[in-house]
Design a protein around this motif. Sequence first.
Motif, short mmCIF file in Angstrom:
data_model
loop_
_atom_site.label_atom_id
_atom_site.label_comp_id
_atom_site.label_asym_id
_atom_site.label_seq_id
_atom_site.Cartn_x
_atom_site.Cartn_y
_atom_site.Cartn_z
N HIS A 269 0.76 -1.13 -0.13
CA HIS A 269 -0.10 0.08 0.12
C HIS A 269 0.77 1.21 -0.13
O HIS A 269 2.05 1.27 0.48
CB HIS A 269 -0.92 0.00 1.21
CG HIS A 269 -1.98 -1.20 1.11
ND1 HIS A 269 -3.22 -1.03 0.42
CD2 HIS A 269 -1.89 -2.48 1.51
CE1 HIS A 269 -3.88 -1.86 0.38
NE2 HIS A 269 -2.95 -2.82 1.12
N SER A 270 0.28 2.23 -0.40
CA SER A 270 1.21 3.57 -0.74
C SER A 270 1.07 4.37 0.50
O SER A 270 2.10 5.00 0.61
CB SER A 270 0.57 4.55 -1.62
OG SER A 270 -0.84 4.82 -1.17
N ARG A 271 0.25 4.44 1.50
CA ARG A 271 0.17 5.23 2.76
C ARG A 271 0.36 6.63 2.32
O ARG A 271 1.02 7.45 3.18
CB ARG A 271 1.47 4.89 3.63
CG ARG A 271 1.63 3.46 4.20
CD ARG A 271 2.71 2.99 5.09
NE ARG A 271 3.28 4.01 5.79
CZ ARG A 271 4.50 4.68 5.60
NH1 ARG A 271 5.30 4.07 4.32
NH2 ARG A 271 5.19 5.63 5.98
N ASN A 277 -4.96 13.92 2.18
CA ASN A 277 -6.02 14.22 2.73
C ASN A 277 -5.85 15.48 3.27
O ASN A 277 -6.65 16.42 3.53
CB ASN A 277 -6.85 13.30 3.69
CG ASN A 277 -7.15 12.07 3.24
OD1 ASN A 277 -7.36 12.00 1.88
ND2 ASN A 277 -7.77 11.21 4.08
N TYR A 369 -2.29 3.48 11.70
CA TYR A 369 -2.75 3.04 10.20
C TYR A 369 -2.92 1.56 10.05
O TYR A 369 -2.43 0.80 10.75
CB TYR A 369 -1.20 3.12 9.43
CG TYR A 369 -1.52 2.64 7.70
CD1 TYR A 369 -1.94 3.66 7.01
CD2 TYR A 369 -0.95 1.55 7.48
CE1 TYR A 369 -2.11 3.12 5.48
CE2 TYR A 369 -1.27 0.92 6.08
CZ TYR A 369 -1.79 1.92 5.16
OH TYR A 369 -1.82 1.53 3.96
N HIS A 372 -6.74 -0.95 3.88
CA HIS A 372 -8.27 -0.98 3.75
C HIS A 372 -8.91 -2.30 4.04
O HIS A 372 -9.92 -2.30 4.68
CB HIS A 372 -8.54 -0.73 1.93
CG HIS A 372 -9.78 -0.50 1.99
ND1 HIS A 372 -10.75 0.48 2.28
CD2 HIS A 372 -10.74 -1.63 1.27
CE1 HIS A 372 -11.98 0.22 1.82
NE2 HIS A 372 -12.11 -0.83 1.16
N ASP A 403 -5.18 9.16 8.57
CA ASP A 403 -6.17 9.87 7.35
C ASP A 403 -7.29 10.38 7.74
O ASP A 403 -8.22 10.57 6.89
CB ASP A 403 -5.79 8.87 6.13
CG ASP A 403 -6.25 7.46 6.53
OD1 ASP A 403 -7.26 7.30 7.36
OD2 ASP A 403 -5.82 6.59 5.99
N ASN A 412 -17.23 5.66 4.53
CA ASN A 412 -16.55 4.35 4.67
C ASN A 412 -16.73 3.63 5.73
O ASN A 412 -17.02 2.39 5.79
CB ASN A 412 -14.85 4.62 4.80
CG ASN A 412 -14.44 4.58 3.51
OD1 ASN A 412 -14.32 3.73 2.62
ND2 ASN A 412 -13.82 5.78 2.91
P1 FAD Z 1 -3.93 2.59 -0.74
O1 FAD Z 1 -4.23 1.17 -0.59
O2 FAD Z 1 -2.39 2.61 -1.07
O3 FAD Z 1 -4.65 3.28 -1.87
C1 FAD Z 1 -4.55 4.56 -2.48
C2 FAD Z 1 -5.32 5.78 -2.06
O4 FAD Z 1 -6.45 5.43 -2.59
C3 FAD Z 1 -5.45 6.03 -0.47
O5 FAD Z 1 -4.47 6.64 -0.14
C4 FAD Z 1 -6.87 6.86 -0.67
O6 FAD Z 1 -6.77 8.10 -0.68
C5 FAD Z 1 -7.46 6.20 -1.90
N1 FAD Z 1 -8.40 5.25 -1.23
C6 FAD Z 1 -8.56 3.85 -1.49
N2 FAD Z 1 -9.84 3.39 -0.67
C7 FAD Z 1 -10.46 4.34 -0.46
C8 FAD Z 1 -11.78 4.66 0.07
N3 FAD Z 1 -12.50 3.34 0.23
N4 FAD Z 1 -12.39 5.98 0.27
C9 FAD Z 1 -11.48 6.83 0.29
N5 FAD Z 1 -10.23 6.79 -0.46
C10 FAD Z 1 -9.75 5.54 -0.74
N6 FAD Z 1 -9.44 6.68 4.06
C11 FAD Z 1 -9.12 7.77 4.58
O7 FAD Z 1 -8.32 8.37 3.64
N7 FAD Z 1 -9.65 8.24 5.63
C12 FAD Z 1 -10.38 7.49 6.27
O8 FAD Z 1 -10.50 8.12 7.56
C13 FAD Z 1 -10.90 6.29 6.12
N8 FAD Z 1 -11.38 5.49 6.94
C14 FAD Z 1 -11.88 4.31 6.38
C15 FAD Z 1 -12.85 3.51 7.50
C16 FAD Z 1 -13.20 2.21 6.79
C17 FAD Z 1 -13.95 1.51 8.00
C18 FAD Z 1 -12.72 1.77 5.57
C19 FAD Z 1 -13.11 0.11 5.28
C20 FAD Z 1 -11.70 2.47 4.86
C21 FAD Z 1 -11.55 3.65 5.32
N9 FAD Z 1 -10.48 4.47 4.31
C22 FAD Z 1 -10.50 5.73 4.83
C23 FAD Z 1 -10.51 4.24 3.12
C24 FAD Z 1 -8.69 3.40 2.68
O9 FAD Z 1 -9.06 2.14 3.88
C25 FAD Z 1 -7.84 4.23 3.36
O10 FAD Z 1 -7.67 5.39 2.40
C26 FAD Z 1 -6.42 3.37 2.98
O11 FAD Z 1 -6.33 2.25 3.71
C27 FAD Z 1 -5.25 4.45 3.14
O12 FAD Z 1 -4.28 3.82 3.08
P2 FAD Z 1 -3.20 4.08 1.76
O13 FAD Z 1 -3.01 5.24 1.30
O14 FAD Z 1 -1.95 3.08 1.64
O15 FAD Z 1 -4.07 3.57 0.54
#
Ligand code: FAD
Length: 515
Positions: A269-271, A277, A369, A372, A403, A412
């Motif tokens: 994952h990218s974090r 945000n 963190y 998803h 985030d 979500n």
């Molecule tokens: P990666 O897996 O690398 O994905 C890339 C990007 O895609 C993320 O940085 C994010 O900007 C976007 N993205 C992916 N899925 C979603 C989604 N469902 N909704 C919106 N953007 C998404 N995301 C948040 O940014 N803030 C939250 O408060 C948040 N709460 C969540 C609560 C629950 C119960 C669930 C199931 C999901 C939630 N998410 C939230 C969505 C997602 O889980 C996170 O965006 C993601 O895990 C962030 O990690 P990453 O940057 O490594 O994501």
Amino acid sequence: FRYIRLILGDQLNASHSWYQQDAEDSLYVMMELAQETDYVKHHRQKVLAFFAAMRNFARALQQKSFNVRYLRLDDKSNSGSLTQNLQAILNQYPNAQLQIQLPDEYRLDHQLRSWAGANDITIEWFDSEHFITRRDSLAKIFDDDQSLLMETFYRHMRRRLGLLMDGDKPVGGQWNFDGENRKKIPKKQSVPEPLLFANDVSDIDAMLEQQNVSMMGTVSARQFLWPTSRKQARQLLHYFCEHLLPHFGTYQDAMSLSSLHSSSWTLYHSRLSFALNCKMLSPLEVVTTAIDYWKASDDAIALNQVEGFVRQIIGWREYIRGIYWHFMPHYKNNNQLQHQRSLPHYFWDADTQMNCVKNCVQQSLDYAYAHHIQRLMITGNFALLAGIAPDQVDAWYLGIYIDAIEWVELPNTRGMSQYADGGVLATKPYVSSANYIDKMSHYCGDCYYSKSIKTGDKACPFNSLYWHFLSRHEQRFKSNHRMGMMYSLWHKKSQQEQSELLQQAEHYLDNIEQL
Ligand code: FAD
Ligand code: SF4
């Protein structure tokens, strides 16, 4: 000053038109606010990340000779309230025009409008110039089509932006490669280590202590790992594209253990969600960079990896925001499944024998963190099966994740994960028994409970709770065509088997604090 320009903590967009020319006649105002540290109990890393990123942003503006008024949390003149502080500044410059970028949270939008209305203050509103779709244009799309599915919205965005398109057809002939993106991660797979920064935020941490801010979780404040500047956010983006994107799609639903993969908490994952945000990175910049890497990779990065990533950002992220603005403020009160139970203690201390929940909560406390599928199919799944009150589930997700800002957290959590909106966002509830968890993770092998036992000692709680959920909500879900198969399996069970499963679930629910 002629203009007072408010910059909220999640509006750190250096490319905004506000900063593209000299603005000697403008005062840029930024504030660390008690109302923001206190509206929910946050993870310590989350508060630190926001304040550190805000301070870096203010410093960068000052270096470019912009006039900045930065109110620290411990500043004597800081009342802790956004509008009281604004009022004090306006009293100082009574002829100045207040300019504000549209907040993404309803809470702040409402606060600012009510205050301005009550005090006869005119606010000049600006777009935050971050999202691909405007806040109001999304509301219009949803007004026209109440049943707009994410997939339809996503295709519309791909066409509109011309991303991964071959004329009017999707590159590769398919819009979606989800079928290829559900692989379990092999135990021996070598996963790159995440890029971690070593920022020193101990001064902010000391201030939070001194101000008695109530928080959860742990931190290494001298080696703070999250990006707190645009430069670091871009480094994280490039690191992701180079090292993680090649496997992003394939393993986006996989979960592992730190004993197998030291980077199990992040995998591929990218974090980038925190940087996105708080707007240090723009969504379009993120997806075009990923697509550039894919194009330059000579097939080393397959299409399903980059498409999966692009979908999350131009699809899910923008769609979620549309849902939020279309359905707020009522969305926040939804509890269609009437769930009322309290969140058990292990969401706060990870002290449970359920290995999957333990791992996901512990890493959330350690890093602010979880990726998803951990949020959706472990902690969210458990809360939904156990019938936890959505208000409590929301408060937990809103507090713990780096985030978490309400516009993205709420749909979500309450919608996708808890089905409390009655199916606005998800076409069926995201529930599963141990079967799915074992298919996608390595948690079950090390668990006190047994994934294949449904009743009796050591039976995995997810198993009986799954059937209990289906049974107690049968009226609502029996005609949902995506759940028909599960109900027919339920009805094939004998009366005795059904009642044993329900009794087992009741036993676990009665003793939920002890699981
Ligand atoms: P990666 O897996 O690398 O994905 C890339 C990007 O895609 C993320 O940085 C994010 O900007 C976007 N993205 C992916 N899925 C979603 C989604 N469902 N909704 C919106 N953007 C998404 N995301 C948040 O940014 N803030 C939250 O408060 C948040 N709460 C969540 C609560 C629950 C119960 C669930 C199931 C999901 C939630 N998410 C939230 C969505 C997602 O889980 C996170 O965006 C993601 O895990 C962030 O990690 P990453 O940057 O490594 O994501
Ligand atoms: Fe979780 Fe059940 Fe697997 Fe244990 S056996 S890790 S509780 S799904």
